[in-house]
Scaffold this motif. Structure first.
Motif, PDB file in Angstrom:
ATOM      1  N   ARG A 223      21.339  75.295  78.027  1.00  0.00           N
ATOM      2  CA  ARG A 223      20.274  74.732  77.317  1.00  0.00           C
ATOM      3  C   ARG A 223      20.933  74.286  75.930  1.00  0.00           C
ATOM      4  O   ARG A 223      20.435  73.035  75.330  1.00  0.00           O
ATOM      5  N   LEU A 224      21.804  75.188  75.517  1.00  0.00           N
ATOM      6  CA  LEU A 224      22.378  74.657  73.991  1.00  0.00           C
ATOM      7  C   LEU A 224      23.264  73.686  74.147  1.00  0.00           C
ATOM      8  O   LEU A 224      23.833  73.128  73.075  1.00  0.00           O
ATOM      9  N   LYS A 225      23.733  73.238  75.302  1.00  0.00           N
ATOM     10  CA  LYS A 225      24.677  72.333  75.749  1.00  0.00           C
ATOM     11  C   LYS A 225      23.996  71.010  76.089  1.00  0.00           C
ATOM     12  O   LYS A 225      25.123  70.093  76.447  1.00  0.00           O
ATOM     13  N   VAL A 226      23.052  70.805  76.074  1.00  0.00           N
ATOM     14  CA  VAL A 226      22.216  69.273  76.420  1.00  0.00           C
ATOM     15  C   VAL A 226      22.692  68.451  75.521  1.00  0.00           C
ATOM     16  O   VAL A 226      22.300  68.588  74.503  1.00  0.00           O
ATOM     17  N   PHE A 227      23.128  67.338  75.876  1.00  0.00           N
ATOM     18  CA  PHE A 227      23.685  66.239  75.077  1.00  0.00           C
ATOM     19  C   PHE A 227      22.446  65.629  74.352  1.00  0.00           C
ATOM     20  O   PHE A 227      22.479  65.388  72.870  1.00  0.00           O
ATOM     21  N   ASN A 228      21.252  65.288  74.880  1.00  0.00           N
ATOM     22  CA  ASN A 228      19.961  64.853  73.911  1.00  0.00           C
ATOM     23  C   ASN A 228      18.826  65.391  74.863  1.00  0.00           C
ATOM     24  O   ASN A 228      18.341  64.742  75.772  1.00  0.00           O
ATOM     25  N   SER A 229      18.115  66.442  74.001  1.00  0.00           N
ATOM     26  CA  SER A 229      16.793  66.905  74.887  1.00  0.00           C
ATOM     27  C   SER A 229      15.618  66.235  74.421  1.00  0.00           C
ATOM     28  O   SER A 229      14.500  66.556  74.713  1.00  0.00           O
ATOM     29  N   LYS A 234      18.422  58.628  76.761  1.00  0.00           N
ATOM     30  CA  LYS A 234      19.700  59.082  75.891  1.00  0.00           C
ATOM     31  C   LYS A 234      20.216  60.245  76.534  1.00  0.00           C
ATOM     32  O   LYS A 234      21.420  60.402  76.547  1.00  0.00           O
ATOM     33  N   GLY A 235      19.384  61.101  77.051  1.00  0.00           N
ATOM     34  CA  GLY A 235      19.695  62.285  77.524  1.00  0.00           C
ATOM     35  C   GLY A 235      20.694  62.227  78.863  1.00  0.00           C
ATOM     36  O   GLY A 235      21.364  62.912  79.033  1.00  0.00           O
ATOM     37  N   ILE A 236      20.625  61.107  79.382  1.00  0.00           N
ATOM     38  CA  ILE A 236      21.317  61.075  80.720  1.00  0.00           C
ATOM     39  C   ILE A 236      22.154  59.618  80.564  1.00  0.00           C
ATOM     40  O   ILE A 236      22.887  59.339  81.558  1.00  0.00           O
ATOM     41  N   MET A 237      21.788  59.016  79.633  1.00  0.00           N
ATOM     42  CA  MET A 237      22.767  57.717  79.143  1.00  0.00           C
ATOM     43  C   MET A 237      22.605  56.654  80.384  1.00  0.00           C
ATOM     44  O   MET A 237      23.522  55.964  80.706  1.00  0.00           O
ATOM     45  N   ARG A 238      21.497  56.753  80.790  1.00  0.00           N
ATOM     46  CA  ARG A 238      21.082  55.725  82.022  1.00  0.00           C
ATOM     47  C   ARG A 238      20.124  54.593  81.500  1.00  0.00           C
ATOM     48  O   ARG A 238      18.976  55.177  81.040  1.00  0.00           O
ATOM     49  N   ALA A 239      20.139  53.356  81.633  1.00  0.00           N
ATOM     50  CA  ALA A 239      19.061  52.488  81.413  1.00  0.00           C
ATOM     51  C   ALA A 239      18.238  52.338  82.647  1.00  0.00           C
ATOM     52  O   ALA A 239      18.631  51.997  83.837  1.00  0.00           O
ATOM     53  N   THR A 251      17.559  42.337  86.814  1.00  0.00           N
ATOM     54  CA  THR A 251      17.832  41.031  87.118  1.00  0.00           C
ATOM     55  C   THR A 251      19.020  40.406  86.038  1.00  0.00           C
ATOM     56  O   THR A 251      18.996  40.743  85.318  1.00  0.00           O
ATOM     57  N   ILE A 252      19.282  39.336  86.370  1.00  0.00           N
ATOM     58  CA  ILE A 252      20.080  38.453  85.496  1.00  0.00           C
ATOM     59  C   ILE A 252      19.539  38.101  84.278  1.00  0.00           C
ATOM     60  O   ILE A 252      20.160  38.049  83.092  1.00  0.00           O
ATOM     61  N   ASP A 253      18.164  38.260  84.010  1.00  0.00           N
ATOM     62  CA  ASP A 253      17.617  38.019  83.084  1.00  0.00           C
ATOM     63  C   ASP A 253      17.746  39.273  81.938  1.00  0.00           C
ATOM     64  O   ASP A 253      17.547  39.217  80.485  1.00  0.00           O
ATOM     65  N   ASP A 254      18.186  40.281  82.296  1.00  0.00           N
ATOM     66  CA  ASP A 254      18.197  41.516  81.771  1.00  0.00           C
ATOM     67  C   ASP A 254      19.960  41.709  81.449  1.00  0.00           C
ATOM     68  O   ASP A 254      20.137  42.849  80.545  1.00  0.00           O
ATOM     69  N   TYR A 255      20.683  40.979  81.510  1.00  0.00           N
ATOM     70  CA  TYR A 255      22.143  41.181  81.398  1.00  0.00           C
ATOM     71  C   TYR A 255      22.172  41.359  80.094  1.00  0.00           C
ATOM     72  O   TYR A 255      23.187  42.379  79.755  1.00  0.00           O
ATOM     73  N   GLU A 256      21.926  40.631  78.989  1.00  0.00           N
ATOM     74  CA  GLU A 256      22.518  40.709  77.522  1.00  0.00           C
ATOM     75  C   GLU A 256      21.987  42.103  77.274  1.00  0.00           C
ATOM     76  O   GLU A 256      22.753  42.974  76.545  1.00  0.00           O
ATOM     77  N   PHE A 257      20.765  42.481  77.502  1.00  0.00           N
ATOM     78  CA  PHE A 257      20.286  43.951  77.088  1.00  0.00           C
ATOM     79  C   PHE A 257      21.031  45.056  77.839  1.00  0.00           C
ATOM     80  O   PHE A 257      21.465  46.025  77.063  1.00  0.00           O
ATOM     81  N   LEU A 258      21.461  44.869  79.261  1.00  0.00           N
ATOM     82  CA  LEU A 258      22.336  45.836  79.585  1.00  0.00           C
ATOM     83  C   LEU A 258      23.507  46.049  78.878  1.00  0.00           C
ATOM     84  O   LEU A 258      24.012  47.217  78.630  1.00  0.00           O
ATOM     85  N   VAL A 259      24.371  44.988  78.680  1.00  0.00           N
ATOM     86  CA  VAL A 259      25.999  45.024  78.333  1.00  0.00           C
ATOM     87  C   VAL A 259      25.656  45.440  76.788  1.00  0.00           C
ATOM     88  O   VAL A 259      26.814  45.893  76.179  1.00  0.00           O
ATOM     89  N   GLN A 260      24.734  44.900  76.152  1.00  0.00           N
ATOM     90  CA  GLN A 260      24.681  45.332  74.598  1.00  0.00           C
ATOM     91  C   GLN A 260      24.415  46.814  74.557  1.00  0.00           C
ATOM     92  O   GLN A 260      24.251  47.122  73.243  1.00  0.00           O
ATOM     93  N   SER A 261      23.627  47.566  75.356  1.00  0.00           N
ATOM     94  CA  SER A 261      23.071  48.761  75.234  1.00  0.00           C
ATOM     95  C   SER A 261      24.321  49.788  75.122  1.00  0.00           C
ATOM     96  O   SER A 261      25.214  49.619  75.411  1.00  0.00           O
ATOM     97  N   GLU A 262      23.717  51.079  74.528  1.00  0.00           N
ATOM     98  CA  GLU A 262      24.800  52.218  74.648  1.00  0.00           C
ATOM     99  C   GLU A 262      24.895  52.808  75.779  1.00  0.00           C
ATOM    100  O   GLU A 262      25.549  53.620  75.941  1.00  0.00           O
ATOM    101  N   PHE A 263      24.215  52.518  76.831  1.00  0.00           N
ATOM    102  CA  PHE A 263      23.796  53.182  78.117  1.00  0.00           C
ATOM    103  C   PHE A 263      25.222  53.255  78.906  1.00  0.00           C
ATOM    104  O   PHE A 263      25.976  51.941  78.781  1.00  0.00           O
ATOM    105  N   LEU A 264      25.742  54.153  79.441  1.00  0.00           N
ATOM    106  CA  LEU A 264      26.960  54.246  80.496  1.00  0.00           C
ATOM    107  C   LEU A 264      26.437  53.907  81.861  1.00  0.00           C
ATOM    108  O   LEU A 264      27.524  52.932  82.435  1.00  0.00           O
ATOM    109  N   PHE A 265      25.058  53.875  82.447  1.00  0.00           N
ATOM    110  CA  PHE A 265      25.091  53.491  83.724  1.00  0.00           C
ATOM    111  C   PHE A 265      23.470  52.815  83.527  1.00  0.00           C
ATOM    112  O   PHE A 265      22.911  52.933  82.798  1.00  0.00           O
ATOM    113  N   GLY A 266      23.327  52.043  84.686  1.00  0.00           N
ATOM    114  CA  GLY A 266      22.062  51.533  84.796  1.00  0.00           C
ATOM    115  C   GLY A 266      21.386  51.483  86.213  1.00  0.00           C
ATOM    116  O   GLY A 266      22.220  51.684  87.243  1.00  0.00           O
ATOM    117  N   ARG A 267      20.145  51.805  86.330  1.00  0.00           N
ATOM    118  CA  ARG A 267      19.542  52.050  87.487  1.00  0.00           C
ATOM    119  C   ARG A 267      18.026  51.385  87.602  1.00  0.00           C
ATOM    120  O   ARG A 267      17.585  51.244  86.506  1.00  0.00           O
TER     121      ARG A 267
END
Length: 290
Positions: A223-229, A234-239, A251-267
């Motif tokens: 619990r003390l090692k959780v990246f962001n609780s 942000k806790g899983i760094m997934r959009a 969709t392609i309309d979301d491209y700019e949001f996805l690549v400019q975000s801080e997230f590591l993965f998208g789903r």
């Protein structure tokens, strides 16, 4: 090689996305493990050049909301853990996709070594998890494909448990969040011996794949090692593209949001929207050497 990563993929369809996902993960620092749903009669042809690729022979028939989802995850955890030495284990769906390059992702985890990317829901989940994991659910393999008869019986059975005060796991401090996570080797080593206890605890539960890892983590030193609780995304760094309580495809309309975000993965992505998948891949794939 130090700081190798294991990518653990649960796949049941959308194989066009999966093939590009494997290209994006094809890095000498990675090994990829794929669990294909046991209900699939024909598996796609997949290959990798640099990363190790392992297709699980132990295939679970996965049903939405059922403990079978947890069993598929454990099959991946155990196969990877006993096959190689990894600093991180990334649990992905076959319709997830990285939004950053492998250099970026590996550096991120070097900078945050030992942190657990496990997401925790921020609303009051007490009543929800009591219903999902503190009651017994009938016909757990047919939550989505059930008829009126099963829905009525399930509802009556739950109501009877409430009326008579029937509870299970009453001494457990449950937590909830997204099941897709990135976990350290230490946490996976801690989680694996609990396998049969977890299977028993969540048998005839509902959507416990979003509960068991959070509950284990919260009630342990991890619990003390959780990246962001305090922020689940942000806790899983997934959009994730939420609209209300439903997840929609990018969709392609979301491209700019996805690549400019801080997230590591998208789903999640889909075969019907490959344009955005291919465009993200062109951005993150290794540049050809001159």
């Amino acid at each position: 090689m130090k700081h190798r990563h294991a990518y653990l993929i649960i796949a049941h369809g959308s194989f066009d996305v999966l093939r590009v996902l494997l290209e994006a993960l094809d890095d000498i620092r990675n090994d990829v493990y794929i669990h294909f749903d046991g209900k699939l009669e024909q598996l796609p042809t997949v290959r990798m050049e640099k990363a190790g690729l392992y297709i699980l022979n132990q295939r679970v028939k996965v049903y939405w909301g059922d403990v079978s989802q947890i069993k598929a995850e454990y099959a991946l955890f155990e196969t990877a853990f006993y096959n190689g030495v990894y600093s991180y284990y990334h649990l992905l769906s076959g319709v997830d996709f990285p939004l950053k390059s492998q250099d970026y992702i590996h550096q991120f985890f070097l900078n945050n070594q030992g942190k657990e990317l496990i997401g925790f829901s921020q609303y009051n989940v007490e009543m929800e998890v009591e219903r999902k994991a503190g009651r017994y659910h009938l016909y757990p393999r047919s939550f989505r494909n059930n008829g009126l008869y099963k829905r009525i019986l399930r509802s009556i059975f739950l109501r009877m448990q409430e009326l008579f005060g029937i509870k299970r796991n009453g001494d457990v401090r449950f937590r909830k969040g997204a099941n897709w996570s990135s976990m350290s080797a230490s946490f996976i080593e801690y989680l694996i011996p609990m396998k049969y206890e977890v299977f028993k605890m969540y048998k005839n539960s509902f959507c416990a794949d979003e509960i068991y890892k959070q509950t284990v983590c919260w009630n342990s030193p991890f619990r003390l090692k959780v990246f962001n609780s305090e922020d689940e995304a942000k806790g899983i760094m997934r959009a994730v593209k939420w609209k209300g309580r439903q997840v929609f495809d990018w969709t392609i309309d979301d491209y700019e949001f996805l690549v400019q975000s801080e997230f590591l993965f998208g789903r999640k992505f889909s075969d019907d929207n490959m344009e955005v998948v291919n465009k993200v891949f062109e951005l993150i794939k290794p540049k050809a050497e001159l």
